[in-house]
Design an enzyme around this catalytic site. Structure first.
Site, PDB file in Angstrom:
ATOM      1  N   ASP A 151       0.822  -1.211   0.000  1.00 51.19           N
ATOM      2  CA  ASP A 151       0.000   0.000   0.000  1.00 51.19           C
ATOM      3  C   ASP A 151       0.862   1.270   0.000  1.00 51.19           C
ATOM      4  OD1 ASP A 151      -2.454   1.309   0.081  1.00 51.19           O
ATOM      5  OD2 ASP A 151      -3.226   0.120   1.745  1.00 51.19           O
ATOM      6  N   ASP A 214     -10.138   3.524  -3.022  1.00 53.01           N
ATOM      7  CA  ASP A 214     -10.850   2.308  -2.595  1.00 53.01           C
ATOM      8  C   ASP A 214     -12.254   2.203  -3.174  1.00 53.01           C
ATOM      9  OD1 ASP A 214      -8.607   1.951  -1.179  1.00 53.01           O
ATOM     10  OD2 ASP A 214      -9.549   1.968   0.798  1.00 53.01           O
TER      11      ASP A 214
END
Ligand code: GLA
Length: 413
Positions: A151, A214
């Site tokens: 990430d 997201d």
């Protein structure tokens, strides 16, 4: 130049390790699996992972091609081990550590994935990998990890309020090299949300890269949280239509873990799943497999749709028509075949009456085209599993609101 420096130079060149590279051949078709984040957030534990692995086998998900069980954020203690500096699996959630869980998943004939972050902290505030790349990679190899989602939180001033800014390409390349050195083949899933255009530089770094912020479980929404947003199904699909040329075998545009089975309408679930297949996206289920309805199971194990995702050419679909009350997306397939998806974006029922000869199809990016005046195709409905005639006749179909039909066209012999 005297002989000595020349010899040193030559010797140096010989001793330098060969340039590191990602592990080849791990994702020749888009990877498939399950990821804990969309349903469990940081609340993931050993039992849930094991039960999911069991069900992968029992429900036929493994047989349908799903391979990776990925534990996302939240699996660690809040601090590294003070002596060894190693990451510590959360004692409550993973009381036996990570190795037995990985072994269990492997025992089911599946592969195990884990999560960390290029910054100092993960997005959930757990210890990130910055500065510990080689140590963490070694630890994952020891556990038998097969997949790393990596990430981009806490990497700089705009992102974590830090007095510096990490460089994305260098950060991801460093982790790739660390994985390489650790020696165990790991599928490397880059997750920096498309902020630094990984499609331009990550082909030799990772096997897939997220193209968006997201995903959210909604049809056509953007949810803003002051500084960042998550997006519904359609904003993600439409977000980056100019980057399909960068996706292909071994290096995929990743449209995010799916929200299928998490509360969209049945038609929206169908469209979501089928469009991920059209886009040749990695297919990661994001629902609770233990509570999955028969309808969801049937959808996510639809072999005809999965075959479109897994087509060996690996070409991402493009939008061909957008102004007819529906959207028509087109994906060239192997052996002169094509997949076409008609989507009803409207709020009412839609009757499609499509004359094949009206438009020839041309995919300039991948050099493929069809002239329907010269070529004839059999037409197969991959959602409803029936043969829908051929391109000699109009294609007629009724679509409910937000629903989809996906056709496979096979050249007539
Ligand atoms: C980021 C990622 C998500 C998830 C969370 C975990 O938001 O984009 O997919 O991994 O972090 O904290």
């Amino acid at each position: 130049m005297t002989l000595r420096p020349l010899l040193t130079l030559l010797l140096g060149a010989l001793l330098l390790p060969a340039a590191a590279q990602k592990f080849d051949g791990l994702a020749l078709t888009p990877p498939m699996g399950w990821n804990s984040w969309n349903t469990f957030a940081c609340d993931i534990d050993e039992t849930t992972v094991k039960e999911t692995a069991d069900l992968f086998v029992k429900l036929g998900l493994k047989e349908a091609g799903y391979q990776y069980i990925v534990v996302d954020d939240g699996w660690m203690e809040m601090r590294r081990d003070p002596e060894t500096l190693r990451l510590v699996p959360c004692h409550k959630k993973f009381p036996h550590g990570m190795k037995p869980v990985v072994d269990y998943v492997h025992g089911q004939g599946l592969r195990f994935g884990i999560y960390n972050c290029a910054g100092v902290l993960t997005c959930g505030g757990y210890p990130g990998t910055r500065g510990y790349e080689f140590l963490d990679a070694k630890q994952y190899a020891e556990w038998g990890v097969d997949f790393l989602k990596y990430d981009w939180c806490s990497t700089g001033s705009g992102n974590g309020g830090l007095p510096y800014q990490q460089e994305a390409r260098a950060s991801y390349t460093l982790m790739r090299d660390a994985l390489r050195q650790a020696g165990r083949p790991v599928l490397f899933n880059i997750c920096e949300w498309g902020d630094n255009q990984p499609w331009l530089w990550a082909k030799d770094v990772g096997h897939s890269w997220r193209i968006s912020g997201d995903i959210a479980c909604c049809w056509d929404c953007e949810l803003s949280y002051g500084g960042w947003s998550s997006f519904g199904i359609w904003p993600i699909i439409r977000m980056r239509q100019g980057i399909r040329q960068y996706s292909g075998p071994g290096h995929w545009n990743d449209f995010d873990m799916m929200e299928v089975g998490n509360g969209l309408s049945p038609a929206e679930d169908r469209t979501h799943f089928a469009m991920w297949c059209m886009l040749a996206s990695p297919l990661f289920l994001g629902n609770d497999i233990r509570k999955m309805s028969q309808e969801t199971l049937k959808l996510v194990t639809n072999k005809e749709l999965i075959a479109i995702d897994q087509d060996p050419l690996g070409i991402q679909a493009f939008r061909f028509i957008n102004d007819a009350g529906y959207e028509l997306w087109v994906k060239p397939l192997d052996k002169g075949q094509w997949a076409l998806a008609f989507v009803n974006m409207g709020e009412g029922t839609l009757d499609i009456d499509y004359d094949w000869r009206r438009f020839n199809i041309k995919d300039g990016t991948f050099g493929r085209s069809v002239d329907f005046h010269k070529e004839a195709f059999d037409v197969r409905d991959c959602v409803n599993h029936n043969d829908a005639d051929d391109t000699g006749k109009n294609f007629k179909h009724t679509l409910q609101k937000h629903d989809i039909v996906v056709l496979r066209l096979t050249p007539k012999r």
